[in-house]
Write a protein that holds these residues in place. Sequence first.
Motif, PDB file in Angstrom:
ATOM      1  N   HIS A 254       0.897  -1.241  -0.021  1.00 42.27           N
ATOM      2  CA  HIS A 254      -0.066   0.065   0.074  1.00 42.27           C
ATOM      3  C   HIS A 254       0.724   1.267   0.293  1.00 42.27           C
ATOM      4  O   HIS A 254       2.072   1.257   0.722  1.00 42.27           O
ATOM      5  N   SER A 255       0.473   2.243  -0.716  1.00 42.16           N
ATOM      6  CA  SER A 255       1.444   3.458  -1.118  1.00 42.16           C
ATOM      7  C   SER A 255       1.354   4.261   0.368  1.00 42.16           C
ATOM      8  O   SER A 255       2.275   5.163   0.527  1.00 42.16           O
ATOM      9  N   SER A 256       0.544   4.269   1.265  1.00 45.20           N
ATOM     10  CA  SER A 256       0.430   4.753   2.482  1.00 45.20           C
ATOM     11  C   SER A 256       1.674   4.263   3.477  1.00 45.20           C
ATOM     12  O   SER A 256       1.775   4.847   4.534  1.00 45.20           O
ATOM     13  N   PRO A 258       5.069   3.436   2.631  1.00 44.77           N
ATOM     14  CA  PRO A 258       6.346   2.979   1.908  1.00 44.77           C
ATOM     15  C   PRO A 258       7.398   2.573   2.505  1.00 44.77           C
ATOM     16  O   PRO A 258       7.472   2.935   3.863  1.00 44.77           O
ATOM     17  N   ASN A 262      12.082  -0.138  -3.165  1.00 45.89           N
ATOM     18  CA  ASN A 262      11.322   0.275  -4.007  1.00 45.89           C
ATOM     19  C   ASN A 262      11.685   0.207  -5.307  1.00 45.89           C
ATOM     20  O   ASN A 262      12.760   0.540  -6.015  1.00 45.89           O
ATOM     21  N   GLY A 344       4.764   0.217 -12.281  1.00 46.18           N
ATOM     22  CA  GLY A 344       3.575   0.270 -11.447  1.00 46.18           C
ATOM     23  C   GLY A 344       2.295   0.091 -12.187  1.00 46.18           C
ATOM     24  O   GLY A 344       2.371  -0.129 -13.367  1.00 46.18           O
ATOM     25  N   ASN A 347      -1.876   4.251  -8.814  1.00 47.19           N
ATOM     26  CA  ASN A 347      -1.372   5.602  -8.246  1.00 47.19           C
ATOM     27  C   ASN A 347      -1.029   5.403  -6.633  1.00 47.19           C
ATOM     28  O   ASN A 347      -0.264   6.184  -6.237  1.00 47.19           O
ATOM     29  N   ASN A 348      -2.035   4.538  -6.135  1.00 44.27           N
ATOM     30  CA  ASN A 348      -1.867   4.385  -4.629  1.00 44.27           C
ATOM     31  C   ASN A 348      -1.280   2.881  -4.274  1.00 44.27           C
ATOM     32  O   ASN A 348      -1.510   2.514  -3.409  1.00 44.27           O
ATOM     33  N   ALA A 349      -0.428   2.265  -5.467  1.00 37.83           N
ATOM     34  CA  ALA A 349       0.190   0.883  -4.767  1.00 37.83           C
ATOM     35  C   ALA A 349       1.749   1.076  -5.007  1.00 37.83           C
ATOM     36  O   ALA A 349       2.068   2.023  -6.060  1.00 37.83           O
ATOM     37  N   LEU A 350       2.579   0.497  -4.083  1.00 37.57           N
ATOM     38  CA  LEU A 350       3.890   0.431  -4.393  1.00 37.57           C
ATOM     39  C   LEU A 350       4.194  -0.505  -5.519  1.00 37.57           C
ATOM     40  O   LEU A 350       3.631  -1.388  -5.755  1.00 37.57           O
TER      41      LEU A 350
END
Length: 496
Positions: A254-256, A258, A262, A344, A347-350
Amino acid sequence: MAFQAQPYNGDMTRTLFPALLAAVTWAACLSCPMFAQTPLPTASAADRELARSILKELIEINTTDTPRGNVTTATAAMRKRLLDAGFAPQDVQLLGPDPRKENLVVRMRAEGTPRQKPVLFLCHMDVVEALKSDWSTDPFQLVEKDGYYYGRGTQDMKDGDAALVTTFLRLHREGYKPKRDLILALTADEEGGRFDGAQWLVEQHRELVDAAFVINPDAGGVELRDGKAVVAAVEATEKVYSDFQVTAVNRGGHSSLPRPDNAIYELTAALNKLAAYTFPFELNEVTRAFFSKLAGQETGETAVDMRAILANPPDMAAAARLIAEPSFNSNFRTTCVATRLNAGVANNALPQTAQAIVNCRIFPGHSPEGIRKQLIGIFADDKLTVKYVSDAGEVSGTAPELKAIDPPAPIAEVFGPLTRLTQDIWPGIPETTVMENGASDSIYFAQAGIPCYGYSAIALELDDDRAHGRDERLPVDSYWKSLDFFYSFAKALGGE
Ligand SMILES: [Zn+2]
């Protein structure tokens, strides 16, 4: 998602000459101070008509790598002309890995037992797509207008195909018997497509195309400025094209939330190392002669720098100044550059995957596999994979070991007649050999150890290069000159 490989050879010729001409005004041919002017035999009106009709037939057969295109229609039509003229069926072979991409290999046999290996004329028959809506004329019709032939392939390279077929027909009709075999290969998929005929023939049917050297009219030629011939360039070696796929993978998330690991950062860090890296400076027989000649024409610091790089050891500070000109830099070394990126999925995923294509143009003498290992060393990150992408788009863990041969010094039996005939047609024109930074089908023969020389004998204005573009056209007068050149050149190479 895998990247689609760029079609091979999309940019093959003339990546060097414009820069060369912009930098230089040539004074005179250094190697040929006096030209014995023997009148060059010129084609009769009937032979010109034959050459025009063959060019027309070829232009009007669509040989693009599209559902409308078919190379075999064109090669079969040429085979019929040769058979009708009396060539033996075993000397006119139509063959290929795909029914729509058959290549024609024509052999004009030597009398008796030849002492020398054959000469191969290598000509591709396919053309780049052209849309009628983009053109002023129908690209698949030969239109003569204002002293030009218009049509797709008039410059690249149905002109050369038709000139060589005409030459073979004419020599056969005249009863000419060469002292060594002369071979003409008309091939598929140089511009793109999965069935490159030159590669397939040299790898699968070497006996049909094996030669002492290759003449490829797909490169080189005469540059005109305001109608005046300013330089005759002969391509004497070229770089090897290779694509590499560089991949970083990660478990994502989840990009929240990090983390330091990466995939995008790992990939871009590697690419930044590549951006900062310069492959070693190199010269070979061809580039040494090229810069030596250019130094004689240049003035000031540029001339001094060109001489300095030719010294032993070469002056690296001088090389560093000269690479402000990109074509010089590419002539000095292998180059590798990132050309595509993909990473990727949201937008909201690692990112779980980050991938780049690195396109390399490899200096003769090095293999794609050697360069792949060098890239791994430059990236110095074992989390990344570096794979090879073939021209057909197949990805593999290792790359070919084949190297283009370090080019020999210009061969006298080629350059003697080439220079003499060029001087007959364009008296006083300076001649130079170049290493092409792009690539043509010659590279497959160079990788098979056979020297290749690219020369079209076509004279074009510097700003009238329309290969792959709209309203492609050929000055009719240039076509006649190339016809005369190849007739005498084939006889000189084959032995009078
Ligand atoms: Zn071409």
